[in-house]
Design an enzyme around this catalytic site. Structure first.
Site: not given
Ligand SMILES: *Cc1c(COP(=O)(O)O)cnc(C)c1O
Length: 431
Positions: A144, A267, A239
């Site tokens: 994701y 995060k 990511d």
């Molecule tokens: C949570 C997450 C996102 C998205 O971040 P948001 O602040 O919710 O937009 C993107 N990539 C990864 C791996 C994530 O865990």
């Protein structure tokens, strides 16, 4: 009735907020029941509006690596707040924060701050396309990367239908520029690049996959991705929105010793406030406006409150021993849960790296989305409910990871393991 006030608040919310929640993962759709409304948090615990205490393993879905209401973060926020909340003009703290990020993350030479992880991945992809002049993006099934249109294809627990977007409202044309492959399948990556390498702008990957449950990269997988993308002049994007400052202070790239071209963060770096960031090699980052032709902007980007919470968080995390202690706790809890499951004869597949944990209800070894989806989600839902009832708050889905903070002590972990023993025992008999 349990959690009466939560239920009342949820009924009110449902009338004016779609599904009653501002992010779908907060609804208890996968496990049944209603979401718990939180009144406040302190350290490793959260307290709901009915006054019940829980040991929290969601930690705001990862950001709160220092636990709830950390006094130093609150103090930093109060200090920042007194000076004003937003200016839309540069502040010194942005540069201080950027330099902290660059010093910590091995591959980052320049960084741009945004407001969420989604903005970070969206912008990184645009930059990759602008820099390479190519359109195609490769991602892995079950990874994701936020709710970016072109990345809502086989994005974790979403419906996995071949070649079509996971979400209504994403055009097929956009989805067709996204190629998905199974996680940990280097052979498939090689084959794809040997055929279409010249069209691929970037490959984006969660270096440790945390959004299909927790799936670790096989040995050589990340190295292979680095090699193949370099061979074809495609960009490798890590990511690290979950793994950044989680798996190690230098993220997964520091932990595994691989340098991507671009890195996305979010995060943890916001200390509980909304932040994202993307960065990488200077020669690539120079293509972002106002230096270059790739446009990306943000009214509240680099927000003084968020940046102050981020700076304070990184300062605390940088203290020697932080990650060793977190990893010891992670290993302790993972082993405890596995032992409890084995004693109750519940087949599980566990994964853990540092303070990031996963537990699949399957007898199979999980290496990708295909194997992850063999999990018994009904059993998970019962486990989840039993844990919740006994005061342990887990993410309401089989396909999410658990997070430990520096505030979790061994008393919390032991209590959690004892609670899991009861939960597993009840699964063994009740089914
Ligand atoms: C949570 C997450 C996102 C998205 O971040 P948001 O602040 O919710 O937009 C993107 N990539 C990864 C791996 C994530 O865990």
């Amino acid at each position: 009735m349990e959690r009466i006030k939560s239920q009342e608040l949820f009924s009110q919310a449902k009338k004016i907020i779609p599904g009653g929640v501002n992010s779908p993962v907060r609804a208890f759709k996968a496990v049944g029941g209603n979401p718990v409304y939180i009144d406040h948090g302190q350290g490793s615990k959260i307290y709901d509006v009915d006054g019940k205490e829980y040991i929290d393993y969601v930690c705001s879905w990862g950001p709160l690596i220092l636990g709830h209401a950390h006094p130093q973060i609150l103090a930093a926020l109060q200090k920042a707040m007194a000076k004003g909340t937003s200016f839309g003009a540069p502040t010194e703290r942005e540069t201080e924060f950027a330099s902290m990020l660059i010093n910590a993350v091995p591959s980052m030479e320049m960084v741009r701050l945004v407001n969420s992880g989604t903005e970070a991945t969206m912008s990184a992809l645009r930059l990759a396309r602008g820099f390479t002049g190519r359109n195609k993006i490769v991602k892995f099934e079950g990874c994701y990367h936020g709710h970016v249109d072109s990345l809502l294809v086989k994005a974790g627990s979403g419906a996995a239908t071949l070649g079509t977007p996971d979400s209504a409202g994403v055009s097929v044309a956009l989805a067709q520029d996204t190629i998905t492959l199974p996680y940990n399948d280097l052979k498939a990556v090689k084959e794809l690049f040997s055929k279409h390498g010249g069209q691929i702008a970037a490959l984006i990957v969660e270096p440790v996959a945390g959004n299909m449950g927790l799936v670790l990269p096989k040995e050589g997988f990340l190295e292979g991705l680095r090699q193949i993308t370099a061979q074809h002049d495609s960009l490798l994007i890590f990511d690290e929105v979950i793994t950044g400052f989680r798996v190690s202070f230098g993220g997964a790239q520091g932990f595994y010793g691989i340098k991507p071209d671009l890195t996305c963060l979010g995060k943890i770096i916001g200390g509980g406030l909304p932040v994202g960031a993307y960065g990488g090699k200077e020669e690539i980052m120079k293509h972002i406006a106002p230096l270059g032709a790739v446009y990306q902007a943000g009214t509240l980007a680099g927000n003084p409150l968020a940046v102050s919470a981020g700076i304070e968080t990184l300062k605390i995390l940088s203290k020697p021993g932080t990650y060793e202690v977190l990893a010891e706790k992670g290993a302790y809890l993972s082993l405890g849960l596995q032992t409890a499951a084995r004693q109750a004869k519940i087949p599980v597949c566990a994964a853990q790296v540092g303070s990031l944990l996963g537990l699949f209800f399957t007898p199979n070894t999980v290496t990708d989305w295909g194997s992850a989806s063999t999990s018994n989600t009904t059993l998970f839902a019962r486990y989840f409910s039993s844990m919740l009832k006994q005061g342990v708050y887990l993410a309401p889905s089989q396909y999410e990871s658990s997070f430990i903070s520096t505030a979790h002590n061994y008393e919390d972990l032991d209590k959690t393991i004892a609670t899991a023993e009861c939960a597993f025992q009840s699964l063994g008999t009740g089914s």
